[in-house]
Design a protein around this motif. Sequence first.
Motif, PDB file in Angstrom:
ATOM      1  N   ASP A 209      20.340 -15.075 -37.634  1.00  0.00           N
ATOM      2  CA  ASP A 209      18.991 -15.125 -38.214  1.00  0.00           C
ATOM      3  C   ASP A 209      18.580 -13.773 -38.813  1.00  0.00           C
ATOM      4  N   GLY A 210      19.533 -12.815 -38.838  1.00  0.00           N
ATOM      5  CA  GLY A 210      19.251 -11.513 -39.459  1.00  0.00           C
ATOM      6  C   GLY A 210      18.394 -10.613 -38.583  1.00  0.00           C
ATOM      7  N   SER A 211      18.274 -10.942 -37.285  1.00  0.00           N
ATOM      8  CA  SER A 211      17.364 -10.153 -36.436  1.00  0.00           C
ATOM      9  C   SER A 211      18.053  -8.959 -35.773  1.00  0.00           C
ATOM     10  N   GLN A 212      19.335  -8.727 -36.092  1.00  0.00           N
ATOM     11  CA  GLN A 212      20.019  -7.559 -35.511  1.00  0.00           C
ATOM     12  C   GLN A 212      19.353  -6.276 -36.051  1.00  0.00           C
ATOM     13  N   VAL A 213      19.087  -5.346 -35.134  1.00  0.00           N
ATOM     14  CA  VAL A 213      18.417  -4.099 -35.530  1.00  0.00           C
ATOM     15  C   VAL A 213      19.459  -2.998 -35.695  1.00  0.00           C
ATOM     16  N   ARG A 214      19.395  -2.310 -36.838  1.00  0.00           N
ATOM     17  CA  ARG A 214      20.274  -1.160 -37.077  1.00  0.00           C
ATOM     18  C   ARG A 214      19.399   0.061 -37.305  1.00  0.00           C
ATOM     19  N   ASP A 215      19.913   1.230 -36.923  1.00  0.00           N
ATOM     20  CA  ASP A 215      19.132   2.461 -37.060  1.00  0.00           C
ATOM     21  C   ASP A 215      19.681   3.207 -38.273  1.00  0.00           C
ATOM     22  N   TRP A 216      19.078   2.969 -39.445  1.00  0.00           N
ATOM     23  CA  TRP A 216      19.637   3.442 -40.714  1.00  0.00           C
ATOM     24  C   TRP A 216      19.385   4.922 -40.945  1.00  0.00           C
ATOM     25  N   VAL A 217      20.395   5.583 -41.504  1.00  0.00           N
ATOM     26  CA  VAL A 217      20.302   7.021 -41.806  1.00  0.00           C
ATOM     27  C   VAL A 217      20.815   7.231 -43.230  1.00  0.00           C
ATOM     28  N   TYR A 218      20.026   7.939 -44.038  1.00  0.00           N
ATOM     29  CA  TYR A 218      20.502   8.262 -45.384  1.00  0.00           C
ATOM     30  C   TYR A 218      21.644   9.257 -45.267  1.00  0.00           C
ATOM     31  N   VAL A 219      22.680   9.073 -46.098  1.00  0.00           N
ATOM     32  CA  VAL A 219      23.916   9.835 -45.909  1.00  0.00           C
ATOM     33  C   VAL A 219      23.698  11.352 -45.939  1.00  0.00           C
ATOM     34  N   ASP A 220      22.752  11.834 -46.758  1.00  0.00           N
ATOM     35  CA  ASP A 220      22.545  13.294 -46.809  1.00  0.00           C
ATOM     36  C   ASP A 220      21.944  13.818 -45.504  1.00  0.00           C
ATOM     37  N   VAL A 241      22.870  11.813 -34.191  1.00  0.00           N
ATOM     38  CA  VAL A 241      22.180  12.068 -35.466  1.00  0.00           C
ATOM     39  C   VAL A 241      21.434  10.791 -35.845  1.00  0.00           C
ATOM     40  N   GLY A 242      20.120  10.897 -36.015  1.00  0.00           N
ATOM     41  CA  GLY A 242      19.337   9.716 -36.377  1.00  0.00           C
ATOM     42  C   GLY A 242      18.008  10.130 -36.957  1.00  0.00           C
ATOM     43  N   SER A 243      17.379   9.187 -37.698  1.00  0.00           N
ATOM     44  CA  SER A 243      16.104   9.548 -38.334  1.00  0.00           C
ATOM     45  C   SER A 243      15.055   8.462 -38.101  1.00  0.00           C
ATOM     46  N   ARG A 244      15.182   7.756 -36.975  1.00  0.00           N
ATOM     47  CA  ARG A 244      14.225   6.705 -36.611  1.00  0.00           C
ATOM     48  C   ARG A 244      14.082   5.691 -37.737  1.00  0.00           C
ATOM     49  N   GLY A 245      15.222   5.174 -38.176  1.00  0.00           N
ATOM     50  CA  GLY A 245      15.221   4.218 -39.289  1.00  0.00           C
ATOM     51  C   GLY A 245      15.506   2.800 -38.827  1.00  0.00           C
ATOM     52  N   GLU A 246      14.945   2.417 -37.677  1.00  0.00           N
ATOM     53  CA  GLU A 246      15.246   1.073 -37.149  1.00  0.00           C
ATOM     54  C   GLU A 246      14.663  -0.015 -38.040  1.00  0.00           C
ATOM     55  N   CYS A 247      15.467  -1.015 -38.283  1.00  0.00           N
ATOM     56  CA  CYS A 247      15.076  -2.054 -39.229  1.00  0.00           C
ATOM     57  C   CYS A 247      15.997  -3.258 -38.997  1.00  0.00           C
ATOM     58  N   THR A 248      15.488  -4.483 -39.069  1.00  0.00           N
ATOM     59  CA  THR A 248      16.400  -5.628 -38.897  1.00  0.00           C
ATOM     60  C   THR A 248      17.190  -5.850 -40.192  1.00  0.00           C
TER      61      THR A 248
END
Length: 343
Positions: A209-220, A241-248
């Motif tokens: 259902d697309g509800s998996q959460v990933r913590d996205w980080v811009y490559v730079d 290393v993370g930038s609080r980019g959690e998003c489903t």
Amino acid sequence: MKTLLVTGCAGFIGSNYCRYVLKRHPDVTICGLDALTYAGNLSTMEDLEATGRFRFFPGKIQDEVVVNGVISSQAVDTVVNFAAESHNDRSLLDAAAFIQTDVAGVFTLLEAVQRNNVKRMLHVSTDEVYGSATESSFTELTPLAPNTPYSASKAGGDMQVRAHHIAYHTPVTITRCGNNFGPFQYPEKLIPFFITRLLDHKKVPLYGDGSQVRDWVYVDDHCSGIHHALLHGFAGEVYNVGSRGECTNLEITKRLLELLDRPMEMIKFIEDPRGGSHDRRYSIDASKLQSIGWQPEFEFDKALEDTVRWYVDNQDWWRAITSRDDYRQFIERYYGRYLGEDL
Ligand SMILES: NC(=O)c1ccc[n+]([C@@H]2O[C@H](COP(=O)([O-])OP(=O)(O)OC[C@H]3O[C@@H](n4cnc5c(N)ncnc54)[C@H](O)[C@@H]3O)[C@@H](O)[C@H]2O)c1
């Protein structure tokens, strides 16, 4: 740091890291080592070679003759290891290469670092070694609990690093980051896979259902985190290393549809091919790296917009990949039975 060996330099994050370093350190020369697997591209390194401070060496990190040869002949003083088999879905089809590169290759690099008295090594790992997060975020003390052959092979590499440091005082540091996005990412990973399909008006397959959460980080931001840990971190330590980019995955897909002006009907919800091994949530606590002075810089929406624009503007780069037989065969083999006529 005068001569840096960057492994995996023809791939997504390794090439962006070379760009990052060459721009900020005019006195540094980079030796790039890459096996040019399906994920490595000569065209990705064209701008690096144009600087005159980047030299490419083809070869595998598990080949000790090649690795020792480059380190000793080029007087390498610092090693940053990006080389890896890096795609979870591929690891479910055939994991052998993952063990060879992500475990045995890391061991070979560690041995070469020790033998040649290299001053510092940084090993790039992933938050996926922690498995799936529940309520809280991953810290560096979270136990390793990998759920796919890919994440298990990365955890195996991390354990080799830990043991080498403890047993031989090898000066090596680990970073673990969440899902990256940005220019030059191979179009099998979610964001570039979806952008390139949507540009061709093809439906995008969303697992479950697309509800998996990933913590996205811009490559730079990932590159600056790695570089900060290399210059200011301690040997034997791990830094998230993370930038609080959690998003489903559904939220990310909707943003891509908006940015490319495509309707919701372009999403095709499919049975999850990863089944029980698909981690529900990744969430990174990067406060340890922040405590030694690192901060992420990029705002998520703007970085995603820039990434979409890059794929719109650089179609020659990704179409050279998506038109290859091996790319089409993988997509067909992995998604064929789920996408049917929408393949
Ligand atoms: N992409 C992400 O979201 C992400 C997130 C966290 C950590 N990481 C880690 O960052 C590193 C780089 O990931 P990426 O997304 O750039 O991967 P990628 O697949 O785009 O690039 C990997 C590169 O390594 C090369 N390579 C593979 N096997 C090799 C071998 N045996 N010897 C030498 N070179 C070899 C490939 O040719 C390719 O150029 C990996 O270690 C990965 O685990 C990736």
